[in-house]
Design an enzyme around this catalytic site. Structure first.
Site, PDB file in Angstrom:
ATOM      1  N   GLY A 124       0.836  -1.186   0.000  1.00  0.00           N
ATOM      2  CA  GLY A 124       0.000   0.000   0.000  1.00  0.00           C
ATOM      3  C   GLY A 124       0.873   1.239   0.000  1.00  0.00           C
ATOM      4  N   HIS A 135      -4.857   1.289   7.012  1.00  0.00           N
ATOM      5  CA  HIS A 135      -3.542   1.926   7.208  1.00  0.00           C
ATOM      6  C   HIS A 135      -3.369   3.080   6.217  1.00  0.00           C
ATOM      7  CE1 HIS A 135       0.932   1.686   8.073  1.00  0.00           C
ATOM      8  NE2 HIS A 135       0.925   2.337   6.924  1.00  0.00           N
ATOM      9  N   GLU A 136      -3.664   2.822   4.942  1.00  0.00           N
ATOM     10  CA  GLU A 136      -3.521   3.868   3.922  1.00  0.00           C
ATOM     11  C   GLU A 136      -4.569   4.961   4.093  1.00  0.00           C
ATOM     12  OE1 GLU A 136      -0.763   3.830   2.484  1.00  0.00           O
ATOM     13  OE2 GLU A 136      -0.314   1.740   2.958  1.00  0.00           O
ATOM     14  N   HIS A 178      -3.395   7.370   6.586  1.00  0.00           N
ATOM     15  CA  HIS A 178      -2.409   8.308   6.029  1.00  0.00           C
ATOM     16  C   HIS A 178      -3.097   9.523   5.424  1.00  0.00           C
ATOM     17  CE1 HIS A 178       1.648   6.835   6.439  1.00  0.00           C
ATOM     18  NE2 HIS A 178       1.328   5.632   5.987  1.00  0.00           N
ATOM     19  N   CYS A 187       5.493   0.234   7.458  1.00  0.00           N
ATOM     20  CA  CYS A 187       5.113   1.419   6.682  1.00  0.00           C
ATOM     21  C   CYS A 187       6.326   1.885   5.891  1.00  0.00           C
ATOM     22  CB  CYS A 187       4.627   2.523   7.620  1.00  0.00           C
ATOM     23  SG  CYS A 187       4.100   4.019   6.760  1.00  0.00           S
ATOM     24  N   LEU A 188       6.125   2.149   4.613  1.00  0.00           N
ATOM     25  CA  LEU A 188       7.236   2.575   3.768  1.00  0.00           C
ATOM     26  C   LEU A 188       7.848   3.896   4.233  1.00  0.00           C
ATOM     27  CD1 LEU A 188       5.850   1.607   0.244  1.00  0.00           C
ATOM     28  CD2 LEU A 188       7.414   0.327   1.727  1.00  0.00           C
ATOM     29  N   GLN A 198       2.452  10.139   0.929  1.00  0.00           N
ATOM     30  CA  GLN A 198       3.756   9.510   1.149  1.00  0.00           C
ATOM     31  C   GLN A 198       4.709   9.770  -0.020  1.00  0.00           C
ATOM     32  OE1 GLN A 198       1.951   5.497   2.265  1.00  0.00           O
ATOM     33  NE2 GLN A 198       3.881   5.502   3.420  1.00  0.00           N
TER      34      GLN A 198
END
Length: 170
Positions: A45, A135-136, A139, A93-94, A50
């Site tokens: 994701g 999660h996304e 963000h 998380c990236l 991000q």
């Protein structure tokens, strides 16, 4: 397009809806670039903020959606329903390289959104797909997964992260 890591302030901002009448970039191109960057970083994701884009868009690679084998972009998502049943699971998380946390999230979620061609979609996401979607979605609201756990657990995870990233000093 480049991946942004914490503590960049855009990660703490609630971003506005994707503007179909005046798009920041072509929705198909946006999806393509975000999916490519997500894959290059071994993610499942990736939210637009991000990568420095202030728009309610994220990409997701689902595991449980029958017939869906490719990642896709989610534009202007809205949560219609979420299960009362919570599941705890590990998340990364990236934007927080090598930081892994155990987070409780609803076991499933029903969401409404648009695809890259502005088709309206209503989909139920279960298990890891629900976890990734939420999660996304967080963000896009300026909420990082680090805010979903206790300070003590976060500090322990940050110490492990430092070791994985080759840094032992604060």
């Amino acid at each position: 397009m480049k991946l942004i890591t914490y503590p960049n302030l855009i990660l703490d901002e609630k971003v506005p809806e994707f503007d179909w009448d005046n798009p920041i970039m072509d929705p198909r191109d946006l999806e393509e670039h975000m999916v490519k960057l997500m894959w290059e970083n071994n993610g499942i994701g990736l939210a637009a903020n991000q990568v420095g884009i202030r728009a309610r868009v994220f990409t997701i690679m689902t595991r449980n959606l029958q017939g869906v084998t490719e990642p896709f972009a989610v534009f202007n998502p809205k949560i219609i329903a979420a299960s009362d049943e919570l599941e705890q699971g590990e998340e990364g998380c990236l934007s927080f390289p090598n930081l892994f946390l155990h987070v409780k999230r609803p076991a499933h979620v029903v969401a409404e959104f648009f695809d890259r061609d502005k088709n309206s979609c209503i989909i139920r996401f279960d298990g890891i797909d629900a976890r990734c979607f939420l999660h996304e979605y967080d963000h896009l609201n300026g909420v990082c997964f680090t805010s979903n756990i206790s300070k003590l657990k976060l500090n322990r995870a940050i110490e492990k992260q430092r070791k994985l990233n080759g840094r032992t000093k604060r």
